[in-house]
Design a protein around this motif. Structure first.
Motif, PDB file in Angstrom:
ATOM      1  N   HIS A   1      49.887  36.842  38.314  1.00 39.67           N
ATOM      2  CA  HIS A   1      48.706  37.679  38.488  1.00 39.67           C
ATOM      3  C   HIS A   1      48.388  37.817  39.972  1.00 39.67           C
ATOM      4  CE1 HIS A   1      47.870  37.500  34.188  1.00 39.67           C
ATOM      5  NE2 HIS A   1      48.105  36.201  34.254  1.00 39.67           N
ATOM      6  N   LEU A   2      47.778  38.943  40.311  1.00 41.62           N
ATOM      7  CA  LEU A   2      47.258  39.161  41.659  1.00 41.62           C
ATOM      8  C   LEU A   2      45.830  38.632  41.686  1.00 41.62           C
ATOM      9  CD1 LEU A   2      47.454  40.418  44.507  1.00 41.62           C
ATOM     10  CD2 LEU A   2      46.580  42.546  43.499  1.00 41.62           C
ATOM     11  N   TYR A   3      45.612  37.524  42.360  1.00 46.24           N
ATOM     12  CA  TYR A   3      44.305  36.878  42.332  1.00 46.24           C
ATOM     13  C   TYR A   3      43.443  37.344  43.494  1.00 46.24           C
ATOM     14  CZ  TYR A   3      45.888  33.602  38.760  1.00 46.24           C
ATOM     15  OH  TYR A   3      46.335  33.058  37.590  1.00 46.24           O
ATOM     16  N   TRP A   4      42.161  37.575  43.175  1.00 46.81           N
ATOM     17  CA  TRP A   4      41.132  37.804  44.176  1.00 46.81           C
ATOM     18  C   TRP A   4      40.168  36.636  44.140  1.00 46.81           C
ATOM     19  CZ3 TRP A   4      39.734  43.584  42.805  1.00 46.81           C
ATOM     20  CH2 TRP A   4      40.777  44.409  43.238  1.00 46.81           C
ATOM     21  N   GLN A   5      39.797  36.154  45.299  1.00 47.33           N
ATOM     22  CA  GLN A   5      38.871  35.030  45.370  1.00 47.33           C
ATOM     23  C   GLN A   5      37.448  35.552  45.520  1.00 47.33           C
ATOM     24  OE1 GLN A   5      40.211  31.880  45.205  1.00 47.33           O
ATOM     25  NE2 GLN A   5      38.165  30.985  45.031  1.00 47.33           N
ATOM     26  N   LEU A   6      36.606  35.274  44.531  1.00 48.43           N
ATOM     27  CA  LEU A   6      35.195  35.650  44.571  1.00 48.43           C
ATOM     28  C   LEU A   6      34.368  34.371  44.520  1.00 48.43           C
ATOM     29  CD1 LEU A   6      35.088  38.708  42.121  1.00 48.43           C
ATOM     30  CD2 LEU A   6      35.234  38.727  44.607  1.00 48.43           C
ATOM     31  N   GLY A   7      33.959  33.885  45.682  1.00 44.24           N
ATOM     32  CA  GLY A   7      33.245  32.612  45.732  1.00 44.24           C
ATOM     33  C   GLY A   7      34.150  31.490  45.300  1.00 44.24           C
ATOM     34  N   ASN A   8      33.737  30.770  44.281  1.00 44.59           N
ATOM     35  CA  ASN A   8      34.542  29.666  43.757  1.00 44.59           C
ATOM     36  C   ASN A   8      35.450  30.090  42.606  1.00 44.59           C
ATOM     37  OD1 ASN A   8      33.294  27.830  45.534  1.00 44.59           O
ATOM     38  ND2 ASN A   8      31.581  27.528  44.112  1.00 44.59           N
ATOM     39  N   TYR A   9      35.497  31.383  42.332  1.00 49.89           N
ATOM     40  CA  TYR A   9      36.242  31.859  41.170  1.00 49.89           C
ATOM     41  C   TYR A   9      37.419  32.727  41.611  1.00 49.89           C
ATOM     42  CZ  TYR A   9      32.016  30.407  38.726  1.00 49.89           C
ATOM     43  OH  TYR A   9      30.948  29.691  38.256  1.00 49.89           O
ATOM     44  N   GLN A  10      38.470  32.678  40.799  1.00 50.27           N
ATOM     45  CA  GLN A  10      39.614  33.553  40.978  1.00 50.27           C
ATOM     46  C   GLN A  10      39.657  34.541  39.821  1.00 50.27           C
ATOM     47  OE1 GLN A  10      43.038  30.915  41.282  1.00 50.27           O
ATOM     48  NE2 GLN A  10      43.080  31.173  43.504  1.00 50.27           N
ATOM     49  N   VAL A  11      39.797  35.821  40.142  1.00 48.30           N
ATOM     50  CA  VAL A  11      39.855  36.855  39.116  1.00 48.30           C
ATOM     51  C   VAL A  11      41.174  37.600  39.248  1.00 48.30           C
ATOM     52  CG1 VAL A  11      37.356  37.132  39.025  1.00 48.30           C
ATOM     53  CG2 VAL A  11      38.678  38.536  40.598  1.00 48.30           C
ATOM     54  N   HIS A  12      41.598  38.211  38.140  1.00 45.20           N
ATOM     55  CA  HIS A  12      42.843  38.964  38.123  1.00 45.20           C
ATOM     56  C   HIS A  12      42.605  40.336  38.750  1.00 45.20           C
ATOM     57  CE1 HIS A  12      44.439  36.402  34.518  1.00 45.20           C
ATOM     58  NE2 HIS A  12      44.229  35.701  35.610  1.00 45.20           N
ATOM     59  N   GLY A  13      43.077  40.514  39.965  1.00 42.29           N
ATOM     60  CA  GLY A  13      42.815  41.751  40.702  1.00 42.29           C
ATOM     61  C   GLY A  13      43.399  42.982  40.041  1.00 42.29           C
ATOM     62  N   GLN A  14      44.599  42.851  39.441  1.00 39.63           N
ATOM     63  CA  GLN A  14      45.230  44.021  38.844  1.00 39.63           C
ATOM     64  C   GLN A  14      44.431  44.534  37.647  1.00 39.63           C
ATOM     65  OE1 GLN A  14      46.437  40.975  38.512  1.00 39.63           O
ATOM     66  NE2 GLN A  14      47.197  40.625  36.439  1.00 39.63           N
ATOM     67  N   VAL A  15      43.752  43.632  36.939  1.00 35.54           N
ATOM     68  CA  VAL A  15      42.923  44.050  35.802  1.00 35.54           C
ATOM     69  C   VAL A  15      41.714  44.828  36.303  1.00 35.54           C
ATOM     70  CG1 VAL A  15      41.541  43.255  33.855  1.00 35.54           C
ATOM     71  CG2 VAL A  15      43.696  42.115  34.396  1.00 35.54           C
ATOM     72  N   PHE A  16      41.097  44.347  37.379  1.00 34.04           N
ATOM     73  CA  PHE A  16      39.924  45.025  37.921  1.00 34.04           C
ATOM     74  C   PHE A  16      40.285  46.416  38.439  1.00 34.04           C
ATOM     75  CE2 PHE A  16      37.841  41.000  37.644  1.00 34.04           C
ATOM     76  CZ  PHE A  16      36.479  41.292  37.643  1.00 34.04           C
TER      77      PHE A  16
END
Length: 256
Positions: free
Chosen positions: A30-45
């Motif tokens: 997954h392509l991760y984006w760091q938002l504060g203390n959380y990692q989200v899947h950038g490709q999904v967004f």
């Protein structure tokens, strides 16, 4: 005895390390984006935002020049609205459905747009540093989030209509069914999320395999079938969401 205690401690430590290793297993990249203390899947967004932008654009174009006697594109938009109203009316009821049409419509259109985006657009041609673009509903996090929204919606609907008396349904028709009735509320979002996720993932895998094996004409019928299946999945999710809300509103198993 000291040896036994030492051995037991080693076994416990090994089990904890094994649990940590299993919990850190990741399926796919997954392509991760760091938002504060959380990692989200950038490709999904990224694909989600594109789907939302497309839906908003279609809605804007379809409603910017409304006429008393609808023509062409306005006719199509009104047909879609009537179709979504019918879903809500049939499942929730004549007297309560209107306030839930926006939610049911949003759920249906977002899932339909996401599924079609994965089926129609060749995302694999776009290379990312990690992971790959696909339908947002191809990610279990998206489908679980949508299912939890439906759970919150039918709890809210039941409490708004029946107050705290809504919870009396857990002991109906007999208190013996309390554990089963509680378990049912946990299985509803699980069923919604895994059904949608599994079908979308399976469809994309089938298309990918056929494209690799026979890259010219054979995948086209499979893609058309995938569009049909994607539409059915959106309809099932929206219909079940409306049915759960209608069930919560009824209360005590009685129709108004």
């Amino acid at each position: 005895m000291v040896h036994d205690l030492y051995q037991n401690s080693i076994n416990v430590l090994d089990n904890k390390l094994l649990f940590i290793n299993i919990s850190s297993v990741e399926v796919g990249k997954h392509l991760y984006w760091q938002l504060g203390n959380y990692q989200v899947h950038g490709q999904v967004f990224m694909v989600t935002w594109l789907v939302i932008f497309a839906l908003l654009s279609i809605a804007f174009v379809g409603t910017r020049d409304l006429k008393r006697i609808p023509e062409n594109y306005q006719n199509f938009m009104e047909y879609i609205l009537e179709f979504l109203q019918d879903i809500a009316k049939n499942q929730i009821g004549e007297h309560e459905y209107r306030s839930w049409v926006p939610y049911i419509s949003t759920i249906f259109l977002f899932i339909l747009g996401s599924n079609w985006a994965g089926a129609l657009i060749p995302w694999k041609l776009i290379q990312l540093p990690e992971g790959e673009l696909a339908a947002p509903t191809n990610d279990i996090n998206t489908t679980v989030a949508l299912a939890l929204l439906t759970s919150f919606a039918y709890f809210y609907a039941g409490l708004r209509k029946n107050g705290l008396g809504y919870f009396s349904r857990y002991i109906e028709p007999t208190p013996v069914l309390l554990p089963i009735n509680i378990l049912e509320d946990f299985t509803k979002p699980l069923s919604l999320s895994f059904r949608l996720f599994g079908n979308v993932l399976a469809d994309e895998l089938v298309v990918s395999v056929f494209t690799l094996l026979v890259p010219i004409l054979i995948p086209l019928p499979v893609m058309i079938l995938g569009l049909f299946a994607s539409s059915i999945q959106a309809l099932i999710f929206a219909t079940l969401s409306a049915a759960y809300i209608g069930e919560a509103i009824e209360g005590h198993g009685e129709h108004e």
